[in-house]
Design a protein around this motif. Structure first.
Motif, PDB file in Angstrom:
ATOM      1  N   ARG A 174     -10.119   1.750  -2.290  1.00 46.88           N
ATOM      2  CA  ARG A 174      -9.789   1.998  -0.889  1.00 46.88           C
ATOM      3  C   ARG A 174      -8.580   2.928  -0.773  1.00 46.88           C
ATOM      4  O   ARG A 174      -8.542   3.823   0.080  1.00 46.88           O
ATOM      5  CB  ARG A 174      -9.524   0.677  -0.168  1.00 46.88           C
ATOM      6  CG  ARG A 174     -10.782  -0.159   0.088  1.00 46.88           C
ATOM      7  CD  ARG A 174     -10.524  -1.272   1.086  1.00 46.88           C
ATOM      8  NE  ARG A 174      -9.580  -2.269   0.564  1.00 46.88           N
ATOM      9  CZ  ARG A 174      -9.956  -3.344  -0.135  1.00 46.88           C
ATOM     10  NH1 ARG A 174     -11.251  -3.563  -0.390  1.00 46.88           N
ATOM     11  NH2 ARG A 174      -9.051  -4.207  -0.557  1.00 46.88           N
ATOM     12  N   ASP A 175      -7.598   2.709  -1.659  1.00 44.87           N
ATOM     13  CA  ASP A 175      -6.431   3.592  -1.646  1.00 44.87           C
ATOM     14  C   ASP A 175      -6.817   5.028  -1.975  1.00 44.87           C
ATOM     15  O   ASP A 175      -6.324   5.985  -1.359  1.00 44.87           O
ATOM     16  CB  ASP A 175      -5.390   3.111  -2.668  1.00 44.87           C
ATOM     17  CG  ASP A 175      -4.719   1.813  -2.259  1.00 44.87           C
ATOM     18  OD1 ASP A 175      -4.786   1.454  -1.062  1.00 44.87           O
ATOM     19  OD2 ASP A 175      -4.124   1.174  -3.145  1.00 44.87           O
ATOM     20  N   GLN A 187     -11.217  -2.811  -6.275  1.00 44.90           N
ATOM     21  CA  GLN A 187     -11.651  -2.490  -4.910  1.00 44.90           C
ATOM     22  C   GLN A 187     -10.492  -1.981  -4.062  1.00 44.90           C
ATOM     23  O   GLN A 187     -10.641  -1.049  -3.259  1.00 44.90           O
ATOM     24  CB  GLN A 187     -12.283  -3.732  -4.252  1.00 44.90           C
ATOM     25  CG  GLN A 187     -13.647  -4.139  -4.815  1.00 44.90           C
ATOM     26  CD  GLN A 187     -13.534  -4.805  -6.188  1.00 44.90           C
ATOM     27  OE1 GLN A 187     -12.448  -5.270  -6.580  1.00 44.90           O
ATOM     28  NE2 GLN A 187     -14.652  -4.856  -6.913  1.00 44.90           N
ATOM     29  N   THR A 188      -9.320  -2.581  -4.253  1.00 46.87           N
ATOM     30  CA  THR A 188      -8.142  -2.126  -3.509  1.00 46.87           C
ATOM     31  C   THR A 188      -7.786  -0.698  -3.888  1.00 46.87           C
ATOM     32  O   THR A 188      -7.494   0.143  -3.021  1.00 46.87           O
ATOM     33  CB  THR A 188      -6.952  -3.055  -3.791  1.00 46.87           C
ATOM     34  OG1 THR A 188      -7.244  -4.358  -3.304  1.00 46.87           O
ATOM     35  CG2 THR A 188      -5.680  -2.544  -3.122  1.00 46.87           C
ATOM     36  N   VAL A 243      -3.423  -5.014  -8.745  1.00 45.96           N
ATOM     37  CA  VAL A 243      -4.335  -5.236  -7.623  1.00 45.96           C
ATOM     38  C   VAL A 243      -5.764  -5.128  -8.134  1.00 45.96           C
ATOM     39  O   VAL A 243      -6.007  -4.825  -9.306  1.00 45.96           O
ATOM     40  CB  VAL A 243      -4.093  -4.225  -6.484  1.00 45.96           C
ATOM     41  CG1 VAL A 243      -2.703  -4.412  -5.880  1.00 45.96           C
ATOM     42  CG2 VAL A 243      -4.270  -2.788  -6.981  1.00 45.96           C
ATOM     43  N   THR A 244      -6.721  -5.362  -7.253  1.00 47.70           N
ATOM     44  CA  THR A 244      -8.121  -5.280  -7.654  1.00 47.70           C
ATOM     45  C   THR A 244      -8.593  -3.834  -7.684  1.00 47.70           C
ATOM     46  O   THR A 244      -7.996  -2.942  -7.051  1.00 47.70           O
ATOM     47  CB  THR A 244      -9.024  -6.062  -6.681  1.00 47.70           C
ATOM     48  OG1 THR A 244      -8.978  -5.419  -5.396  1.00 47.70           O
ATOM     49  CG2 THR A 244      -8.565  -7.511  -6.560  1.00 47.70           C
ATOM     50  N   ARG A 290       1.934   1.788  -3.382  1.00 50.32           N
ATOM     51  CA  ARG A 290       0.780   2.075  -4.237  1.00 50.32           C
ATOM     52  C   ARG A 290       0.359   3.532  -4.097  1.00 50.32           C
ATOM     53  O   ARG A 290       0.078   4.207  -5.093  1.00 50.32           O
ATOM     54  CB  ARG A 290      -0.406   1.172  -3.888  1.00 50.32           C
ATOM     55  CG  ARG A 290      -0.342  -0.231  -4.429  1.00 50.32           C
ATOM     56  CD  ARG A 290      -1.721  -0.875  -4.454  1.00 50.32           C
ATOM     57  NE  ARG A 290      -2.490  -0.683  -3.245  1.00 50.32           N
ATOM     58  CZ  ARG A 290      -2.446  -1.477  -2.178  1.00 50.32           C
ATOM     59  NH1 ARG A 290      -1.622  -2.530  -2.179  1.00 50.32           N
ATOM     60  NH2 ARG A 290      -3.200  -1.239  -1.129  1.00 50.32           N
ATOM     61  N   GLN A 336       0.812  -1.212   0.000  1.00 49.25           N
ATOM     62  CA  GLN A 336       0.000   0.000   0.000  1.00 49.25           C
ATOM     63  C   GLN A 336       0.849   1.268   0.000  1.00 49.25           C
ATOM     64  O   GLN A 336       0.541   2.224  -0.716  1.00 49.25           O
ATOM     65  CB  GLN A 336      -0.949   0.042   1.197  1.00 49.25           C
ATOM     66  CG  GLN A 336      -1.879   1.257   1.106  1.00 49.25           C
ATOM     67  CD  GLN A 336      -2.754   1.435   2.316  1.00 49.25           C
ATOM     68  OE1 GLN A 336      -2.293   1.298   3.438  1.00 49.25           O
ATOM     69  NE2 GLN A 336      -4.016   1.756   2.088  1.00 49.25           N
TER      70      GLN A 336
END
Length: 271
Positions: free
Chosen positions: A48-49, A44-45, A41-42, A16, A13
Motif C-alpha cells: 500500500r505504501d 500488504q502494508t 510491518v506486513t 515508512r 506511515q
C-alpha cells in the motif's frame, strides 16, 4: 540504509515512506518482502505504501516491489554525494594510487570523481583537464597541479560543463589517462548516463586518452539510464567496491579489463 523497526513496534506511515524512498535511492529498488521485514510491518502494508508513492510519482511499481523512476532522470546531486561515501572513498583511494605523477589526465563529472580529486592533492606535476567545476575547486589546493577547465554550458545541479564547447576543448589534448564515472552499468557491461551532452564529453575524452579507467560503486548495477557512454571492454581498469557478478567478471577477463575491488584485485587482465 539500515532502517529496521523495534520488535513489536511498527513505523508510522510518514516515516515508512521516507525510509522507503531512502532505500530506493541507496539500493536502486525496493523488494516488498525485505522492506516489510526491515520496517516491522506486513507485506500488504508495504504494498500500500508503494502504491501511495507510485501515485505521487516518486516510485514505479514492478513485480515484487518498486524502483526509482530513474530511466530518464538522475537522483539529486546532494543525495548522490551522501550515498555510499565510505565506498566511494575506498574506490578513490585505489584509483588515485594508480595515477602516476607527471601525467596529463581527464576527469569527468560525479561525486566519486570529487573523491578521487581529493586524493590527488599530494600528486606532483599533473595536468588535469576537467568539465567538473567541483573537481577544479578541490584541485586548486594542489600547487603541483595545472588545471584546465573545459568551458561549456554550466549544469547548475552538479557543476558540470557540457556541450559542444566542452567537447572542442577536450579534443585539443592527448591524455595519459581518462578517469570517468557513470550513472549506471547494465548486465552487458555498457556504461550509461542521463545527459547526452555529458556523454559526448566523456566519449571525446576516451578517444583522446591512451588509457581509460572507470570509478563506480556497486549501486550503479541496480540502476538504469538511457544514454550509452562506452563498454567495460573499452576500460583498462575498473575501480569498484564489490565483486562483479560472475558472467560480467568473465567478460571483463575476456576483454582484458582489470577489476580492482576496494583495493583488492578481483580480475587480472590477461597478458
Amino acid at each position: 540504509m539500515k532502517a529496521t523497526a523495534k520488535p513489536g513496534k511498527a513505523v508510522s506511515q510518514t516515516f515508512r515512506l521516507d525510509d522507503l524512498m531512502q532505500m530506493a535511492r541507496e539500493e536502486g529498488r525496493i523488494v516488498a518482502e525485505d522492506a516489510a521485514r526491515r520496517l516491522g510491518v506486513t507485506v500488504q502494508t508495504i504494498r500500500r505504501d508503494l502504491l501511495t508513492l507510485s501515485e505521487r510519482g516518486k516510485l514505479t511499481r514492478v513485480h515484487g516491489g518498486a524502483v526509482l523512476p530513474s530511466g530518464t532522470a538522475n537522483i539529486g546531486y546532494d543525495d548522490r554525494r551522501a550515498l555510499y561515501a565510505a565506498e566511494k572513498a575506498a574506490i578513490a583511494e585505489a584509483c588515485a594510487a594508480a595515477i602516476p605523477e607527471n601525467a596529463a589526465i581527464f576527469m569527468n563529472i560525479g561525486t566519486t570523481m570529487e573523491a578521487v580529486a581529493a586524493r590527488l592533492l599530494g600528486h606532483k606535476n599533473l595536468v588535469v583537464v576537467t568539465n567538473n567545476i567541483n573537481v577544479a575547486n578541490i584541485l586548486v589546493a594542489n600547487p603541483g597541479c595545472e588545471i584546465v577547465v573545459a568551458g561549456g554550458q554550466l549544469r547548475r545541479a552538479d557543476g558540470g560543463l557540457v556541450g559542444p564547447l566542452a567537447n572542442r576543448i577536450v579534443e585539443q589534448f592527448k591524455f595519459d589517462l581518462a578517469v570517468i564515472g557513470c550513472s549506471a552499468i547494465d548486465g552487458d557491461g555498457d556504461l550509461l548516463d542521463f545527459d547526452m551532452m555529458e556523454v559526448g564529453v566523456s566519449q571525446t575524452a576516451i578517444r583522446r586518452a591512451r588509457k581509460t579507467v572507470l570509478v563506480a560503486d556497486h549501486s550503479k548495477f541496480a540502476r538504469t539510464a538511457p544514454a550509452r557512454i562506452a563498454s567495460l571492454a573499452d576500460i583498462a581498469t575498473f575501480f569498484t567496491d564489490q565483486p562483479l557478478a560472475a558472467p560480467l567478471a568473465e567478460r571483463c577477463r575476456e576483454w582484458g579489463t582489470d577489476v580492482v575491488v576496494s583495493g583488492g584485485r578481483q580480475v587480472a587482465a590477461s597478458g
